[in-house]
Each structure stands twice: as structure tokens, then as C-alpha cells.
Design a protein around this motif. Structure first.
Motif, PDB file in Angstrom:
ATOM      1  N   ASN A 122     -29.909 -31.206  26.708  1.00 11.96           N
ATOM      2  CA  ASN A 122     -29.846 -31.256  25.246  1.00 11.96           C
ATOM      3  C   ASN A 122     -29.496 -32.646  24.735  1.00 11.96           C
ATOM      4  O   ASN A 122     -29.892 -33.022  23.630  1.00 11.96           O
ATOM      5  CB  ASN A 122     -28.843 -30.224  24.732  1.00 11.96           C
ATOM      6  CG  ASN A 122     -29.348 -28.803  24.893  1.00 11.96           C
ATOM      7  OD1 ASN A 122     -30.532 -28.538  24.706  1.00 11.96           O
ATOM      8  ND2 ASN A 122     -28.476 -27.893  25.264  1.00 11.96           N
TER       9      ASN A 122
ATOM     10  N   MET B 239     -33.888 -24.994  21.314  1.00 12.89           N
ATOM     11  CA  MET B 239     -34.860 -24.554  20.326  1.00 12.89           C
ATOM     12  C   MET B 239     -34.473 -25.045  18.933  1.00 12.89           C
ATOM     13  O   MET B 239     -35.321 -25.528  18.172  1.00 12.89           O
ATOM     14  CB  MET B 239     -34.950 -23.025  20.348  1.00 12.89           C
ATOM     15  CG  MET B 239     -35.988 -22.460  19.387  1.00 12.89           C
ATOM     16  SD  MET B 239     -36.030 -20.658  19.402  1.00 12.89           S
ATOM     17  CE  MET B 239     -34.573 -20.300  18.434  1.00 12.89           C
TER      18      MET B 239
ATOM     19  N   THR C 158     -32.559 -27.597  18.154  1.00 11.05           N
ATOM     20  CA  THR C 158     -32.658 -29.055  18.069  1.00 11.05           C
ATOM     21  C   THR C 158     -34.117 -29.470  17.928  1.00 11.05           C
ATOM     22  O   THR C 158     -34.437 -30.398  17.169  1.00 11.05           O
ATOM     23  CB  THR C 158     -32.013 -29.721  19.297  1.00 11.05           C
ATOM     24  OG1 THR C 158     -30.670 -29.226  19.439  1.00 11.05           O
ATOM     25  CG2 THR C 158     -31.949 -31.231  19.128  1.00 11.05           C
ATOM     26  N   HIS C 159     -35.022 -28.805  18.640  1.00 11.81           N
ATOM     27  CA  HIS C 159     -36.460 -29.046  18.457  1.00 11.81           C
ATOM     28  C   HIS C 159     -36.849 -28.797  17.003  1.00 11.81           C
ATOM     29  O   HIS C 159     -37.620 -29.560  16.402  1.00 11.81           O
ATOM     30  CB  HIS C 159     -37.270 -28.107  19.365  1.00 11.81           C
ATOM     31  CG  HIS C 159     -37.532 -28.668  20.725  1.00 11.81           C
ATOM     32  ND1 HIS C 159     -38.281 -29.806  20.938  1.00 11.81           N
ATOM     33  CD2 HIS C 159     -37.149 -28.236  21.956  1.00 11.81           C
ATOM     34  CE1 HIS C 159     -38.353 -30.053  22.238  1.00 11.81           C
ATOM     35  NE2 HIS C 159     -37.667 -29.123  22.873  1.00 11.81           N
TER      36      HIS C 159
ATOM     37  N   LEU D 135     -32.673 -34.497  24.187  1.00 10.99           N
ATOM     38  CA  LEU D 135     -33.285 -34.128  22.907  1.00 10.99           C
ATOM     39  C   LEU D 135     -32.601 -34.822  21.734  1.00 10.99           C
ATOM     40  O   LEU D 135     -33.262 -35.307  20.816  1.00 10.99           O
ATOM     41  CB  LEU D 135     -33.193 -32.615  22.708  1.00 10.99           C
ATOM     42  CG  LEU D 135     -34.356 -31.750  23.197  1.00 10.99           C
ATOM     43  CD1 LEU D 135     -34.081 -30.298  22.863  1.00 10.99           C
ATOM     44  CD2 LEU D 135     -35.669 -32.206  22.612  1.00 10.99           C
TER      45      LEU D 135
ATOM     46  N   ASN E 171     -39.424 -34.974  11.229  1.00  7.44           N
ATOM     47  CA  ASN E 171     -40.791 -35.517  11.305  1.00  7.44           C
ATOM     48  C   ASN E 171     -41.576 -35.190  10.049  1.00  7.44           C
ATOM     49  O   ASN E 171     -42.352 -36.022   9.546  1.00  7.44           O
ATOM     50  CB  ASN E 171     -41.529 -34.963  12.535  1.00  7.44           C
ATOM     51  CG  ASN E 171     -41.007 -35.545  13.833  1.00  7.44           C
ATOM     52  OD1 ASN E 171     -40.368 -36.597  13.826  1.00  7.44           O
ATOM     53  ND2 ASN E 171     -41.271 -34.865  14.932  1.00  7.44           N
TER      54      ASN E 171
ATOM     55  N   GLU F  85     -33.698 -38.210  20.844  1.00  7.47           N
ATOM     56  CA  GLU F  85     -34.946 -38.282  20.071  1.00  7.47           C
ATOM     57  C   GLU F  85     -34.666 -38.160  18.582  1.00  7.47           C
ATOM     58  O   GLU F  85     -35.430 -38.637  17.746  1.00  7.47           O
ATOM     59  CB  GLU F  85     -35.900 -37.156  20.490  1.00  7.47           C
ATOM     60  CG  GLU F  85     -36.503 -37.303  21.862  1.00  7.47           C
ATOM     61  CD  GLU F  85     -37.507 -36.185  22.149  1.00  7.47           C
ATOM     62  OE1 GLU F  85     -38.188 -35.740  21.193  1.00  7.47           O
ATOM     63  OE2 GLU F  85     -37.596 -35.764  23.311  1.00  7.47           O
TER      64      GLU F  85
ATOM     65  N   ILE G  15     -35.731 -31.669  14.862  1.00  8.84           N
ATOM     66  CA  ILE G  15     -36.628 -32.816  15.057  1.00  8.84           C
ATOM     67  C   ILE G  15     -37.907 -32.624  14.246  1.00  8.84           C
ATOM     68  O   ILE G  15     -38.403 -33.551  13.585  1.00  8.84           O
ATOM     69  CB  ILE G  15     -36.955 -32.996  16.557  1.00  8.84           C
ATOM     70  CG1 ILE G  15     -35.701 -33.422  17.332  1.00  8.84           C
ATOM     71  CG2 ILE G  15     -38.079 -34.016  16.750  1.00  8.84           C
ATOM     72  CD1 ILE G  15     -35.880 -33.405  18.843  1.00  8.84           C
ATOM     73  N   LEU G  16     -38.441 -31.403  14.284  1.00  7.26           N
ATOM     74  CA  LEU G  16     -39.657 -31.090  13.530  1.00  7.26           C
ATOM     75  C   LEU G  16     -39.456 -31.328  12.041  1.00  7.26           C
ATOM     76  O   LEU G  16     -40.306 -31.913  11.364  1.00  7.26           O
ATOM     77  CB  LEU G  16     -40.049 -29.632  13.791  1.00  7.26           C
ATOM     78  CG  LEU G  16     -41.267 -29.100  13.027  1.00  7.26           C
ATOM     79  CD1 LEU G  16     -42.522 -29.837  13.441  1.00  7.26           C
ATOM     80  CD2 LEU G  16     -41.425 -27.604  13.262  1.00  7.26           C
TER      81      LEU G  16
END
Length: 289
Positions: free
Chosen positions: A166, A1, A3-4, A169, A11, A172, A7-8
Motif C-alpha cells: 500500500n 481498493m 487508495t486506487h 500505491l 486523475n 503514486e 488515485i482515480l
């Protein structure tokens, strides 16, 4: 969560087209170094000199604050002038763990060894300490030695980052993640040994969370078997099994209005022993019989 979430944020940085000279990797490594160094010291608030030590100048810091408004922020303290912090302690802990993981897998260095040992000591230990199992075991020891548990969640993040799911992820997020294929069983057995050494209940509970991060639930399965079969009173439980029982009871979705100690007292353990082992559960219960 987490790491997401990172990434967000990167971005959002790309969409806003902030200063292109600040790459994602550069930003994450600098913020990660700051997060790790200050976490080890137990600091949640830091100052300009702390930033400069990690290669971040004050101008860059304001850029970072704009890039990552949900990660990094700056404020004006009452006496000290401008101060900085992460938006939440868990963000700092995650970034610190990511930094430790990357320094080990990409640069083959253990962050806990930096500036603490002589050059000769580093050369003698470099092969073992720069490996992921070496980093993990060192992090486990450092977390256990902490009096206030300030490295507990950092440790859980660090162990979780080594899992393949992970790693996918992270690829990315970063162009370089290093090689981290290793046999996690060495770390699992090391953690189980620490549980057997019967540290404080709070430390044991965090170690069980660590086993969860690594996908090992063997000790919990043993206890679940005893609970479901109703043989828990007759069983001679080891210290690690008692710790597993505490963990299972504290993390159970079924909340009991009354915690009944009698169901655990049998021929193998006295009432006083059971009370001592299950004290963390007693403390969290509404009422106890």
C-alpha cells in the motif's frame, strides 16, 4: 481498493483541470482531517463551521465537491441550511486513516494526542506516541473502547496502510508519504494480547480482521488444523482460540443450513461453555442443533 479509487478521483481532477492552486496533497489532508475529526465524534453529516475548522472555506468546499463528486458532496438540510457528507461512511473511514497515517509518518505526530494533553505530557510521550507502533496501539485501544464500533473499519484501514504494497500505491498519490518501515510484529503481538484478554466477540472478530490486514494468520491456522484433524472436541481451547474459531466459522465460504454444536462439545468443555463461546455463530445461523 480505496487508495486506487482515490488515485482515480485525483486523475479525474487533473483531466478536468480544476483550480490548480488546490493540490492533491492539500485536498487530501484537509478532507482527511475533516474525516478524522468527524469520525471520532461519530458524525456523518457536518456543517460550514466544521469545514472551516479544517481549513476549508465554503467556496473551497464547492470546488472540492466538483473535484471529487464521488468523495464529497453538499446538500441542503431541512432546517440547517447547507450540510456536507462523504458519499459513503467507508470513504470517510479510509480518508481518516490516511490522514492519521500521514500525520504520523510525515509530521511525527499522533492524531489522538492532539488537544487532549498538556504540553508537558506531550513532550514526555512524543517519542513513543509519534511512532507507527504507538499510533497503532493507541488506535486499537480507542476502537476497543468504542461502544458502537465506529472506529473498527478505520483501524483496519490504518493498519493496512502501513504495508509496503500500500505504500507503493500511496507514492503514486502523494509526493510525501514519510518513512514507515517498522517491525509489525510488535503490533501483531499487541493485538493477540488484546484477543487473549477476552473482549466481546464482536471486538475479537474485528481484531482478527486486523491481524488479516497485517498478514498474520497464525491463530487461524491453529484452529484450521483442529477442524481438519477432527480433534476440536478433545482440545482444551484458550479464549483466543475460541475467538479464532468464531472468526473462522463466521468467515467461512461454506454456509451450513444447520449448525451442529455437538461437533464442538467434548470432554474439555461443557455444552453451556460451548454455546457461550459460539453464540455469535449461533446468532448468524439459519438453524441450530
Amino acid at each position: 481498493m480505496y487508495t486506487h479509487f482515490l488515485i482515480l478521483q485525483t486523475n479525474i481532477k487533473h483531466e478536468k483541470d480544476y483550480e490548480k492552486k488546490v493540490t492533491d496533497e492539500d485536498m487530501i489532508l484537509k478532507l482527511g482531517k475533516l474525516a478524522f475529526q468527524q469520525l471520532v465524534k461519530g458524525n456523518l453529516i457536518f456543517y460550514g463551521e466544521d469545514l472551516r475548522e479544517c481549513g476549508i472555506d465554503e467556496t473551497e468546499a464547492s470546488v472540492y465537491s466538483g473535484l471529487c463528486t464521488q468523495i464529497f458532496r453538499e446538500e441542503f438540510g431541512l432546517y440547517q441550511g447547507k450540510v456536507f457528507s462523504f458519499v459513503h461512511l467507508s470513504i470517510q473511514e479510509h480518508l481518516a486513516a490516511l490522514y492519521a497515517h500521514l500525520i504520523c509518518t510525515v509530521n511525527k505526530r499522533n492524531v489522538f494526542d492532539q488537544n487532549k494533553e498538556s504540553l508537558l505530557s506531550k513532550l514526555l510521550k512524543i517519542k513513543k506516541s509519534s511512532s507507527l507502533p504507538g499510533l497503532h496501539q493507541r488506535a486499537v485501544n480507542e476502537a476497543l473502547q468504542s461502544k458502537n464500533g465506529h472506529l473498527d473499519l478505520f483501524l483496519r484501514f490504518l493498519l493496512g496502510l502501513s504495508l509496503e504494497s500500500n505504500q507503493t500505491l500511496l507514492r503514486e498519490l502523494l509526493t510525501q508519504t514519510g518513512s514507515c518501515f517498522y517491525n509489525k510484529e510488535e503490533t501483531v503481538q499487541s493485538i493477540k494480547q488484546k484477543i487473549r484478554e477476552n473482549h466481546s466477540p464482536e471486538k475479537s472478530i474485528n481484531l482478527f480482521h486486523c491481524l488479516n490486514e497485517l498478514g498474520d494468520d497464525s491463530l487461524m491456522q491453529e484452529i484450521q488444523h483442529y477442524l481438519k484433524s477432527g480433534k476440536i472436541r478433545k482440545a482444551k481451547l484458550s479464549s483466543s482460540q475460541w475467538s479464532a474459531l468464531v472468526f473462522v466459522l463466521l468467515t467461512s465460504e461454506q454456509k451450513m443450513d444447520v449448525f451442529d454444536l455437538k461437533q464442538f462439545i467434548g470432554s474439555q468443555h461443557t455444552a453451556d461453555e460451548v454455546l457461550q463461546y459460539l453464540l455469535p455463530v449461533v446468532k448468524e445461523s439459519r438453524s441450530v442443533r
